[in-house]
Scaffold this active site. Structure first.
Site, PDB file in Angstrom:
ATOM      1  N   SER A 102       0.835  -1.206   0.000  1.00 21.56           N
ATOM      2  CA  SER A 102       0.000   0.000   0.000  1.00 21.56           C
ATOM      3  C   SER A 102       0.873   1.261   0.000  1.00 21.56           C
ATOM      4  O   SER A 102       1.589   1.503  -0.967  1.00 21.56           O
ATOM      5  CB  SER A 102      -0.965  -0.054   1.190  1.00 21.56           C
ATOM      6  OG  SER A 102      -1.968   0.918   1.093  1.00 21.56           O
ATOM      7  N   ASP A 157     -10.369  -3.989  -5.310  1.00 15.60           N
ATOM      8  CA  ASP A 157      -9.738  -3.035  -4.388  1.00 15.60           C
ATOM      9  C   ASP A 157     -10.388  -1.654  -4.557  1.00 15.60           C
ATOM     10  O   ASP A 157     -10.260  -1.041  -5.618  1.00 15.60           O
ATOM     11  CB  ASP A 157      -8.240  -2.957  -4.693  1.00 15.60           C
ATOM     12  CG  ASP A 157      -7.463  -2.151  -3.666  1.00 15.60           C
ATOM     13  OD1 ASP A 157      -8.086  -1.375  -2.917  1.00 15.60           O
ATOM     14  OD2 ASP A 157      -6.238  -2.312  -3.622  1.00 15.60           O
ATOM     15  N   HIS A 188      -8.343  -4.679  -0.848  1.00 12.28           N
ATOM     16  CA  HIS A 188      -7.039  -4.079  -0.595  1.00 12.28           C
ATOM     17  C   HIS A 188      -6.132  -4.982   0.256  1.00 12.28           C
ATOM     18  O   HIS A 188      -4.919  -4.870   0.209  1.00 12.28           O
ATOM     19  CB  HIS A 188      -7.215  -2.712   0.082  1.00 12.28           C
ATOM     20  CG  HIS A 188      -6.005  -1.834  -0.017  1.00 12.28           C
ATOM     21  ND1 HIS A 188      -5.504  -1.377  -1.235  1.00 12.28           N
ATOM     22  CD2 HIS A 188      -5.178  -1.322   0.937  1.00 12.28           C
ATOM     23  CE1 HIS A 188      -4.436  -0.618  -1.013  1.00 12.28           C
ATOM     24  NE2 HIS A 188      -4.215  -0.585   0.293  1.00 12.28           N
TER      25      HIS A 188
END
Length: 205
Positions: A102, A157, A188
């Site tokens: 991320s 996501d 995610h």
């Protein structure tokens, strides 16, 4: 050294630069790194930016909207830290691979695009385009010939549009990197197939 960090020496010449996501810290990705690259050394720094108490590697202006000036500064700062750490811990600076999730994936991509000499490649997990060449945020693509990049994105996501993920993969390919792009029916968060594919990728390095 100017980052709080964890370093654990492994038996292989590879060092994994583990870069946590928003709200994580320097300990978060160490277990996963040891699972997917069990013999590698691990260098895991803590992001310096606090967003409402959650640690990050660079500032953002809104969800998915990055502070480009800060991103550039932080990428160069992190690159300098890796150089310093390679001297401190005597690991091979030519065999450093990022593993970023991320926010950590986005700073890893920024390292590859702005300071390509720092990394031999990286695993970019749930990342998006950090510096958009079409918007002039990146002047030109670097030469990433010989570098290996593993991308893992979820088709469900809500934080990273699949078009954006594919654009990032294309940027890497156009820069000359050898790209593996895993697209899984996930959100995610990472799923087991992401981890298995990444383990195979690290084993083949």
């Amino acid at each position: 050294m100017n980052f709080e960090h964890v370093y654990e020496k492994g038996s292989s010449p590879i060092t994994v630069l583990a870069l946590h996501g928003t709200g994580g810290n320097e300990h978060d990705l160490v277990p996963m790194t040891k699972m997917v690259a069990p013999n590698a050394s691990v260098l895991s720094p803590r992001g310096k930016i606090s967003e409402n108490g959650s640690l990050r590697f660079f500032r953002r202006l809104a969800e998915g909207v990055f502070d480009i000036e800060d991103l550039r500064f932080r990428a160069h700062e992190l690159a300098d830290f890796v150089i310093e750490a390679s001297k401190e811990y005597s690991f091979d600076s030519s065999k450093v691979y990022a593993l970023g999730f991320s926010n950590g994936a986005n700073i890893a991509s920024s390292l590859l695009f702005l300071r390509p000499e720092i990394l031999a490649g990286g695993a970019i997990l749930r990342g998006m385009v950090p510096l958009d060449i079409d918007k002039g945020e990146l002047e030109k693509l670097p030469d990433l010939t010989g570098k290996k990049v593993f991308l893992a994105n979820g088709t469900r996501d809500p934080m990273v549009r699949i078009e954006n993920a594919k654009k990032l993969a294309t940027m890497y390919k156009n820069a000359g990197a050898t790209v593996t792009h895993e697209l899984n029916p996930a959100s995610h968060g990472l799923i087991q197939s992401d981890l298995q594919a990444m383990k195979h990728w690290f084993a083949a390095l």
